[in-house]
Design an enzyme around this catalytic site. Structure first.
Site, PDB file in Angstrom:
ATOM      1  CG  ASP A   1     -11.227  13.837 -16.558  1.00 36.25           C
ATOM      2  OD1 ASP A   1     -10.597  13.274 -17.470  1.00 36.25           O
ATOM      3  OD2 ASP A   1     -12.035  13.246 -15.819  1.00 36.25           O
TER       4      ASP A   1
ATOM      5  CE1 TYR B   1     -18.254   8.231 -16.246  1.00 38.36           C
ATOM      6  CE2 TYR B   1     -17.243   8.584 -14.101  1.00 38.36           C
ATOM      7  CZ  TYR B   1     -17.915   7.768 -14.990  1.00 38.36           C
ATOM      8  OH  TYR B   1     -18.245   6.502 -14.615  1.00 38.36           O
TER       9      TYR B   1
ATOM     10  NE  ARG C   1      -3.239  -0.198   2.949  1.00 37.47           N
ATOM     11  CZ  ARG C   1      -2.775   0.173   4.141  1.00 37.47           C
ATOM     12  NH1 ARG C   1      -2.398   1.415   4.336  1.00 37.47           N
ATOM     13  NH2 ARG C   1      -2.704  -0.691   5.134  1.00 37.47           N
TER      14      ARG C   1
ATOM     15  CE  LYS D   1     -13.568   5.167 -18.710  1.00 34.54           C
ATOM     16  NZ  LYS D   1     -13.983   6.463 -18.215  1.00 34.54           N
TER      17      LYS D   1
END
Ligand SMILES: *Cc1c(COP(=O)(O)O)cnc(C)c1O
Length: 390
Positions: A182, A117, A63, A207
């Site tokens: 973005d 989005y 992590r 994407k």
């Protein structure tokens, strides 16, 4: 002279491989790392807690960091022209981390421009992370900024209308407040928002960066100071990118410039044909270019998604194959209908992510799915004011 984007795409994040005697990047799936020196580990954890930097040794625990993921981060930062990048489990995990960094500094107010989005819109509107949002037109950004504003957020080209903003003008109106752009739709191949003054560049790596529809991820490209705060939040909240996803994203970056250019050529040609088609009321295709096309049909958009055979009717975008979806039903369903309509997301809008297939095969499929051409004749409609590319 700096290396060109196409060169960085295939070499960045791999500089040490030859020295390791490797050609392909290794995948490190370790969740933990052995160390007999607990005193040294204590000092390293203290250093990370203080400033978000872990030295070059092993990560202690997955992590805190992962070397395979770090290769992807290095490469994406090079492509976006930033000092650093921090990867997350998804685009939404990446945006959440940015909001948490600003919120932890007492800067809970966000100024944002629609459309975004659908889930980004929802996260801000619902205030799930304790943020408060003011929605504005680009011209209203400066006036909406308050002493507790921690972020200005925009998308350009925006999901799903492909509306474009003047990022340099937007950055100017932000003053000292960090601008998050973005860049999922444009990718660094078509646009590098930091060159226009954005401080943070967000990607749904799911994407175009991944590019094959088989990996979920997110990343923020930014300066090292902000990256340190993001790494601390990532450690504390756990939205880490899996190393196998990091491997696939690094592999995806290698072909990003080629894929984006080829898919954009298909998109431009399909946008041109759709703009001349009597069954289509309006086509949205960015001046910047790109592989996304949005269009409003005169008939029932649900019939188009039901009718495609080669094109996949599915949400998401940026894959090697072509996808089409109805934003009002899927990607932007979570946005209140009034807000959706006000930001230009019509109920007749379809959003298509063009892939790498032959453009004639794509057109044949789309043409059939659009259904029969009925009166008025094409020539009359072509002159109509709404049959425009915007
Ligand atoms: C998909 C998408 C997101 C969210 O990314 P996930 O990887 O699905 O969490 C954010 N912004 C844009 C523009 C997107 O298309």
């Amino acid at each position: 002279m700096p290396r060109a984007l196409a060169t960085e795409a295939v070499h960045a994040g791999r500089d040490d491989l030859a020295g390791l005697g490797l050609h392909a990047p290794p995948i490190d799936l370790s969740t933990t790392y052995p160390s007999h020196d607990s005193r040294a580990e204590a000092a390293r954890i203290d250093a990370f807690a203080a400033d978000g930097v872990l030295d070059d040794g092993p990560p202690v625990y997955a992590r805190l960091g992962n070397p395979t993921v770090a290769r992807f981060e290095t490469a994406l930062a090079r492509l976006e022209g930033t000092e650093s990048a921090v990867a997350f489990a998804s685009g939404m995990a990446a945006l959440s981390a940015v909001l948490l960094v600003r919120g932890a500094a007492g800067l809970r107010h966000v100024v944002a421009v629609r459309p975004l989005y659908g889930c980004s819109d929802h996260l801000l509107t619902a205030g799930l992370l304790g943020t408060e949002v003011t929605w504005v037109d680009p011209a209203g950004i400066a006036d909406a900024i308050r002493p507790d504003t921690g972020l200005v957020m925009v998308e350009s080209p925006a999901n799903p209308t492909l509306a474009e903003l003047d990022l340099a003008a937007v950055a100017h109106s932000c003053g000292e407040v960090p601008l998050l752009a973005d860049n999922t739709f444009a990718t660094p191949v078509l646009q590098r928002p930091v060159e226009s003054g954005a401080r943070l560049v967000l990607h749904s790596a799911t994407k175009y960066l991944g590019g094959h529809g088989d990996v979920l991820g997110g990343v923020v490209a930014c300066d090292e100071e902000f990256a340190r705060a993001l790494r601390q939040v990532r450690f504390a909240t756990g939205g880490v990118l899996h190393p196998l996803a990091g491997y696939l994203l690094l592999r995806g970056l290698a072909t990003l410039p080629v894929r984006v250019r080829a898919a954009s050529a298909n998109a431009a040609e399909l946008a041109r044909r759709l703009a001349q088609d009597p069954r289509v009321a309006r086509v949205h295709y960015p001046r910047l270019g790109g592989a996304m096309v949005a269009f409003e049909v005169r008939g029932d958009p649900h019939e188009v998604t039901a009718g495609v055979r080669l094109i996949t009717p599915a949400v998401s975008l940026g894959s090697v194959d072509t996808l089409i979806q109805h934003p009002a039903s899927i990607s932007h369903r979570v946005v209140d209908v009034t807000d959706r309509h006000a930001s230009g997301v019509s109920d007749r809008l379809l959003r298509m992510s063009c892939g790498l297939e032959d453009v004639e095969d794509l057109w044949r499929d789309l043409d059939r799915a659009l259904g029969p051409v009925s009166a008025p004749p094409a020539a009359a409609v072509r002159r109509g004011p709404r049959a425009t590319v915007s």
